[in-house]
Design a protein around this motif. Structure first.
Motif, mmCIF file in Angstrom:
data_model
loop_
_atom_site.group_PDB
_atom_site.id
_atom_site.type_symbol
_atom_site.label_atom_id
_atom_site.label_comp_id
_atom_site.label_asym_id
_atom_site.label_seq_id
_atom_site.Cartn_x
_atom_site.Cartn_y
_atom_site.Cartn_z
ATOM 1 N N GLY A 68 0.813 -1.214 0.000
ATOM 2 C CA GLY A 68 0.000 0.000 0.000
ATOM 3 C C GLY A 68 0.841 1.255 0.000
ATOM 4 O O GLY A 68 0.552 2.217 -0.716
ATOM 5 N N THR A 69 1.889 1.246 0.795
ATOM 6 C CA THR A 69 2.797 2.390 0.860
ATOM 7 C C THR A 69 3.514 2.579 -0.466
ATOM 8 O O THR A 69 3.582 3.691 -0.998
ATOM 9 C CB THR A 69 3.829 2.181 1.985
ATOM 10 O OG1 THR A 69 3.128 2.013 3.221
ATOM 11 C CG2 THR A 69 4.783 3.346 2.092
ATOM 12 N N ALA A 70 4.054 1.490 -1.006
ATOM 13 C CA ALA A 70 4.770 1.575 -2.281
ATOM 14 C C ALA A 70 3.843 2.072 -3.384
ATOM 15 O O ALA A 70 4.221 2.941 -4.184
ATOM 16 C CB ALA A 70 5.354 0.213 -2.648
ATOM 17 N N SER A 103 -1.980 18.606 -4.870
ATOM 18 C CA SER A 103 -1.303 19.082 -3.656
ATOM 19 C C SER A 103 -1.610 18.166 -2.480
ATOM 20 O O SER A 103 -0.734 17.865 -1.665
ATOM 21 C CB SER A 103 -1.731 20.512 -3.328
ATOM 22 O OG SER A 103 -1.364 21.371 -4.379
ATOM 23 N N LEU A 104 -2.852 17.708 -2.403
ATOM 24 C CA LEU A 104 -3.224 16.770 -1.345
ATOM 25 C C LEU A 104 -2.514 15.425 -1.517
ATOM 26 O O LEU A 104 -2.110 14.788 -0.531
ATOM 27 C CB LEU A 104 -4.739 16.583 -1.306
ATOM 28 C CG LEU A 104 -5.541 17.815 -0.871
ATOM 29 C CD1 LEU A 104 -7.035 17.601 -1.088
ATOM 30 C CD2 LEU A 104 -5.237 18.160 0.570
ATOM 31 N N ILE A 105 -2.351 14.997 -2.754
ATOM 32 C CA ILE A 105 -1.614 13.752 -3.019
ATOM 33 C C ILE A 105 -0.165 13.901 -2.557
ATOM 34 O O ILE A 105 0.372 13.024 -1.870
ATOM 35 C CB ILE A 105 -1.676 13.377 -4.517
ATOM 36 C CG1 ILE A 105 -3.097 12.943 -4.892
ATOM 37 C CG2 ILE A 105 -0.665 12.286 -4.854
ATOM 38 C CD1 ILE A 105 -3.329 12.817 -6.383
ATOM 39 N N ILE A 111 3.505 12.803 4.176
ATOM 40 C CA ILE A 111 3.085 12.317 5.489
ATOM 41 C C ILE A 111 3.431 10.839 5.658
ATOM 42 O O ILE A 111 3.940 10.418 6.705
ATOM 43 C CB ILE A 111 1.579 12.579 5.711
ATOM 44 C CG1 ILE A 111 1.345 14.075 5.890
ATOM 45 C CG2 ILE A 111 1.040 11.784 6.906
ATOM 46 C CD1 ILE A 111 -0.112 14.491 5.827
ATOM 47 N N ILE A 112 3.168 10.037 4.626
ATOM 48 C CA ILE A 112 3.500 8.606 4.695
ATOM 49 C C ILE A 112 4.992 8.427 4.939
ATOM 50 O O ILE A 112 5.411 7.653 5.805
ATOM 51 C CB ILE A 112 3.082 7.885 3.403
ATOM 52 C CG1 ILE A 112 1.563 7.744 3.332
ATOM 53 C CG2 ILE A 112 3.742 6.504 3.300
ATOM 54 C CD1 ILE A 112 1.047 7.281 1.986
ATOM 55 N N SER A 116 4.654 7.678 8.903
ATOM 56 C CA SER A 116 4.035 6.357 8.962
ATOM 57 C C SER A 116 5.051 5.263 9.232
ATOM 58 O O SER A 116 6.092 5.196 8.588
ATOM 59 C CB SER A 116 3.304 6.059 7.642
ATOM 60 O OG SER A 116 2.814 4.748 7.669
ATOM 61 N N LYS A 117 4.725 4.403 10.158
ATOM 62 C CA LYS A 117 5.569 3.231 10.414
ATOM 63 C C LYS A 117 5.416 2.229 9.276
ATOM 64 O O LYS A 117 6.276 1.383 9.075
ATOM 65 C CB LYS A 117 5.194 2.598 11.746
ATOM 66 C CG LYS A 117 5.578 3.471 12.900
ATOM 67 C CD LYS A 117 5.207 2.866 14.217
ATOM 68 C CE LYS A 117 5.586 3.841 15.308
ATOM 69 N NZ LYS A 117 5.101 3.485 16.582
#
Length: 121
Positions: A68-70, A103-105, A111-112, A116-117
């Motif tokens: 998901g992160t990638a 910009s939100l993306i 933030i991630i 994020s861990k």
């Protein structure tokens, strides 16, 4: 200490392959537009090769990185760079809503990566 260093190497390797996936995806998508619906052979071939490499490198990155992160980073960065290419190459100017959305993306990707861990820090 040794385990931490090894973990850091896995993270760096994952981000390297994710970077290659992003570059490949941007290349493939840029040439997809140039292929004009696959009516032009060389741009179409470059597009297919770019997308194949993108998925290959992404598959390597997600061996040690949460999928998901990638995928969030891959797609988010890709969207922004394809939009920039659209502006510079195709003179496609995004409207205010598109700029706010992108910009939100970008904020989400930052933030991630910072907090994020799940990003593998």
């Amino acid at each position: 200490m040794e385990n931490s260093k090894k973990n850091q190497q896995y993270i760096m390797k994952s981000y390297f392959f994710l970077f290659l996936a992003i570059i490949s995806e941007i290349t493939g998508t840029t040439f997809l537009k140039k292929s004009e619906g696959f009516t032009k052979f060389y741009p179409g071939a470059i597009s297919v090769i770019g997308i194949l490499f993108a998925f290959y490198f992404l598959s390597i990155a997600i061996k040690t990185m949460p999928v998901g992160t990638a995928y969030a980073i891959w797609s988010g960065v890709g969207i922004v760079f394809i939009t920039i290419i659209g502006i510079l190459v195709y003179k496609q100017i995004p409207d205010t809503a598109a700029i706010i959305g992108m910009s939100l993306i970008v904020a989400g990707v930052i933030i991630i990566n910072l907090f994020s861990k799940a990003a593998g820090h």
